[in-house]
Scaffold this motif. Structure first.
Motif, PDB file in Angstrom:
ATOM      1  N   ASP A 106     -17.147  -8.366 -41.693  1.00  0.00           N
ATOM      2  CA  ASP A 106     -15.954  -7.559 -41.977  1.00  0.00           C
ATOM      3  C   ASP A 106     -15.169  -8.100 -43.176  1.00  0.00           C
ATOM      4  OD1 ASP A 106     -16.646  -6.015 -39.840  1.00  0.00           O
ATOM      5  OD2 ASP A 106     -15.013  -6.654 -38.517  1.00  0.00           O
TER       6      ASP A 106
ATOM      7  N   SER B  41     -20.029  -2.621 -36.830  1.00  0.00           N
ATOM      8  CA  SER B  41     -19.638  -3.447 -37.980  1.00  0.00           C
ATOM      9  C   SER B  41     -20.716  -3.420 -39.062  1.00  0.00           C
ATOM     10  CB  SER B  41     -19.268  -4.863 -37.540  1.00  0.00           C
ATOM     11  OG  SER B  41     -20.322  -5.765 -37.697  1.00  0.00           O
TER      12      SER B  41
ATOM     13  N   ARG C  23     -17.963   5.324 -44.496  1.00  0.00           N
ATOM     14  CA  ARG C  23     -16.501   5.202 -44.590  1.00  0.00           C
ATOM     15  C   ARG C  23     -15.915   6.479 -45.202  1.00  0.00           C
ATOM     16  NH1 ARG C  23     -15.430   0.141 -42.966  1.00  0.00           N
ATOM     17  NH2 ARG C  23     -13.241   0.673 -43.090  1.00  0.00           N
TER      18      ARG C  23
ATOM     19  N   ARG D 247      -9.175  -2.089 -39.613  1.00  0.00           N
ATOM     20  CA  ARG D 247      -9.399  -3.155 -40.593  1.00  0.00           C
ATOM     21  C   ARG D 247      -8.765  -2.825 -41.944  1.00  0.00           C
ATOM     22  NH1 ARG D 247     -11.345  -4.173 -36.503  1.00  0.00           N
ATOM     23  NH2 ARG D 247     -12.981  -5.636 -35.879  1.00  0.00           N
ATOM     24  N   ASP D 248      -8.766  -1.514 -42.266  1.00  0.00           N
ATOM     25  CA  ASP D 248      -8.332  -1.092 -43.612  1.00  0.00           C
ATOM     26  C   ASP D 248      -7.233  -0.039 -43.549  1.00  0.00           C
ATOM     27  OD1 ASP D 248      -9.845   0.958 -42.523  1.00  0.00           O
ATOM     28  OD2 ASP D 248     -10.760   1.524 -44.430  1.00  0.00           O
TER      29      ASP D 248
ATOM     30  N   ARG E  67     -17.338   3.012 -33.807  1.00  0.00           N
ATOM     31  CA  ARG E  67     -18.115   2.786 -32.583  1.00  0.00           C
ATOM     32  C   ARG E  67     -18.832   4.066 -32.130  1.00  0.00           C
ATOM     33  NH1 ARG E  67     -16.923  -1.794 -29.369  1.00  0.00           N
ATOM     34  NH2 ARG E  67     -15.481  -3.212 -30.397  1.00  0.00           N
TER      35      ARG E  67
ATOM     36  N   ARG F 158     -19.344 -11.241 -36.861  1.00  0.00           N
ATOM     37  CA  ARG F 158     -18.606  -9.993 -37.126  1.00  0.00           C
ATOM     38  C   ARG F 158     -17.488 -10.246 -38.132  1.00  0.00           C
ATOM     39  NH1 ARG F 158     -16.303  -5.742 -33.685  1.00  0.00           N
ATOM     40  NH2 ARG F 158     -17.037  -6.641 -31.750  1.00  0.00           N
TER      41      ARG F 158
ATOM     42  N   ARG G  77     -17.665  -7.889 -46.835  1.00  0.00           N
ATOM     43  CA  ARG G  77     -18.335  -6.693 -47.345  1.00  0.00           C
ATOM     44  C   ARG G  77     -17.656  -6.225 -48.630  1.00  0.00           C
ATOM     45  NH1 ARG G  77     -16.253  -3.290 -42.233  1.00  0.00           N
ATOM     46  NH2 ARG G  77     -14.168  -2.817 -42.982  1.00  0.00           N
TER      47      ARG G  77
ATOM     48  N   SER H 123      -9.010   3.457 -35.113  1.00  0.00           N
ATOM     49  CA  SER H 123     -10.039   3.785 -36.106  1.00  0.00           C
ATOM     50  C   SER H 123     -11.365   3.114 -35.768  1.00  0.00           C
ATOM     51  CB  SER H 123      -9.583   3.401 -37.509  1.00  0.00           C
ATOM     52  OG  SER H 123      -9.383   2.012 -37.611  1.00  0.00           O
TER      53      SER H 123
ATOM     54  N   ARG I 294     -11.854 -12.141 -25.312  1.00  0.00           N
ATOM     55  CA  ARG I 294     -13.003 -11.260 -25.064  1.00  0.00           C
ATOM     56  C   ARG I 294     -13.700 -11.665 -23.765  1.00  0.00           C
ATOM     57  NH1 ARG I 294     -11.735  -7.532 -27.328  1.00  0.00           N
ATOM     58  NH2 ARG I 294     -12.462  -6.665 -29.284  1.00  0.00           N
TER      59      ARG I 294
ATOM     60  N   LYS J 198      -5.002  -6.148 -31.712  1.00  0.00           N
ATOM     61  CA  LYS J 198      -4.587  -4.922 -32.413  1.00  0.00           C
ATOM     62  C   LYS J 198      -4.443  -3.732 -31.488  1.00  0.00           C
ATOM     63  CE  LYS J 198      -8.345  -4.459 -34.732  1.00  0.00           C
ATOM     64  NZ  LYS J 198      -9.082  -5.577 -34.162  1.00  0.00           N
TER      65      LYS J 198
ATOM     66  N   THR K 267     -11.476  -8.867 -34.931  1.00  0.00           N
ATOM     67  CA  THR K 267     -11.778  -8.486 -33.556  1.00  0.00           C
ATOM     68  C   THR K 267     -11.055  -9.394 -32.542  1.00  0.00           C
ATOM     69  OG1 THR K 267     -13.578  -8.020 -32.027  1.00  0.00           O
ATOM     70  CG2 THR K 267     -13.906  -9.882 -33.472  1.00  0.00           C
TER      71      THR K 267
HETATM   72  O1  CDP Z   1     -12.096  -4.091 -31.023  1.00  0.00           O
HETATM   73  P1  CDP Z   1     -12.724  -4.747 -32.203  1.00  0.00           P
HETATM   74  O2  CDP Z   1     -11.718  -5.336 -33.141  1.00  0.00           O
HETATM   75  O3  CDP Z   1     -13.827  -5.672 -31.871  1.00  0.00           O
HETATM   76  O4  CDP Z   1     -13.508  -3.639 -33.024  1.00  0.00           O
HETATM   77  P2  CDP Z   1     -13.062  -2.207 -33.444  1.00  0.00           P
HETATM   78  O5  CDP Z   1     -11.687  -2.207 -34.016  1.00  0.00           O
HETATM   79  O6  CDP Z   1     -13.345  -1.287 -32.321  1.00  0.00           O
HETATM   80  O7  CDP Z   1     -14.078  -1.919 -34.646  1.00  0.00           O
HETATM   81  C1  CDP Z   1     -15.479  -2.057 -34.534  1.00  0.00           C
HETATM   82  C2  CDP Z   1     -16.049  -2.321 -35.928  1.00  0.00           C
HETATM   83  O8  CDP Z   1     -15.775  -1.203 -36.764  1.00  0.00           O
HETATM   84  C3  CDP Z   1     -15.420  -3.519 -36.637  1.00  0.00           C
HETATM   85  O9  CDP Z   1     -16.147  -4.720 -36.462  1.00  0.00           O
HETATM   86  C4  CDP Z   1     -15.417  -3.108 -38.100  1.00  0.00           C
HETATM   87  O10 CDP Z   1     -16.578  -3.541 -38.759  1.00  0.00           O
HETATM   88  C5  CDP Z   1     -15.442  -1.605 -38.079  1.00  0.00           C
HETATM   89  N1  CDP Z   1     -14.147  -1.041 -38.481  1.00  0.00           N
HETATM   90  C6  CDP Z   1     -13.917  -0.862 -39.829  1.00  0.00           C
HETATM   91  O11 CDP Z   1     -14.747  -1.207 -40.650  1.00  0.00           O
HETATM   92  N2  CDP Z   1     -12.768  -0.275 -40.255  1.00  0.00           N
HETATM   93  C7  CDP Z   1     -11.821   0.098 -39.385  1.00  0.00           C
HETATM   94  N3  CDP Z   1     -10.719   0.672 -39.816  1.00  0.00           N
HETATM   95  C8  CDP Z   1     -12.022  -0.115 -37.997  1.00  0.00           C
HETATM   96  C9  CDP Z   1     -13.208  -0.694 -37.583  1.00  0.00           C
END
Ligand code: CDP
Ligand code: CDP
Length: 220
Positions: A180, A96, A105, A126-127, A40, A176, A183, A35, A153, A17, A13
């Protein structure tokens, strides 16, 4: 459609990105997949409907039946503009938590693959490089120190007129990161072959240049 180019940008986070993915997509004229917004949106629905966060089946159903719309910068849930609502810290934290559930997922898997359309896609999350687009043409892992990310932030929130506390932000961020990274399913790790970029002391512009250079070098 594995010939359609994909650039994956994963990272923790506030690593930048979203901002970098957006600019790279703009420069290349590619589609964009945020994603995190899908997790969210599911979290927002769950909070509103007071779905228990341990009811995996009900949460997966919510994810499966999301009526989402992306128009330019705005994100819609059915006909409601939820662009700001999904950015709340509570929604991010809930996202998260539910993102650790395999059925959630799985429910979002096919939806994400559908974003791979000509002329190309920039996907952030993330993935993206590890699970969703393992055959991506370019994989990037953006990172930055937890202090630099908390600072970003903080500035983002203050800029929007939302009060913020640095100690709370640091604590939230670490929690967070921990969820992340540790898990069991799709944990946050650099994909095989990913270029790692630490942006702690780097401007957005430089990070974008680096990604553009890597992409230009691909295929040569
Ligand atoms: O902007 P930020 O990086 O805080 O969060 P986000 O990309 O909007 O994603 C929110 C939450 O969704 C993350 O803390 C992840 O746990 C989850 N996420 C995920 O598991 N896999 C992804 N491809 C994107 C988000
Ligand atoms: O999507 P993610 O949560 O990884 O981060 P973001 O929302 O794109 O970026 C968080 C904030 O950090 C934004 O306000 C960016 O402008 C800022 N940022 C920065 O100051 N320097 C960078 N190298 C990257 C992002």
């Amino acid at each position: 459609n594995s010939n359609i180019p994909v650039i994956t940008i994963d990272g923790p986070t506030a690593s930048g990105k979203g901002t970098v993915a957006h600019r790279v997509a703009e420069r290349l004229g590619f589609h964009l997949l945020d994603s995190g917004a899908l997790y969210r949106l599911t979290a927002l629905q769950a909070l509103r409907r007071q779905t228990p966060l341990n009811d995996e089946h009900a949460l997966a159903k919510l994810a499966e039946h999301l009526h989402i719309g992306f128009t330019g910068e705005a994100i819609f849930l059915s006909s409601e503009n939820v662009t700001d609502a999904i950015r709340a810290e509570e929604v991010g934290n809930t996202a998260s938590k539910i993102a650790a559930l395999p059925a959630v997922r799985q429910a979002l898997f096919g939806l994400q693959l559908g974003f791979r359309k000509a002329p190309g896609l920039v996907a952030d999350g993330r993935d993206m490089g590890t699970v969703i687009f393992p055959n991506a043409q370019l994989k990037v892992f953006l990172t930055a120190s937890v202090e630099a990310r908390a600072e970003r932030r903080y500035k983002q929130l203050i800029g929007k007129g939302i009060s913020a506390n640095m100690d709370d932000l640091l604590m939230d961020l670490k929690a967070r990161d921990d969820r992340d990274t540790h898990r069991a399913i799709a944990p946050l790790v650099p994909a095989e072959g990913a270029h790692v970029l630490d942006t702690s002391d780097m401007t957005v512009e430089l990070a974008v240049e680096q990604v553009m250079n890597w992409y230009a070098a691909f295929g040569k």
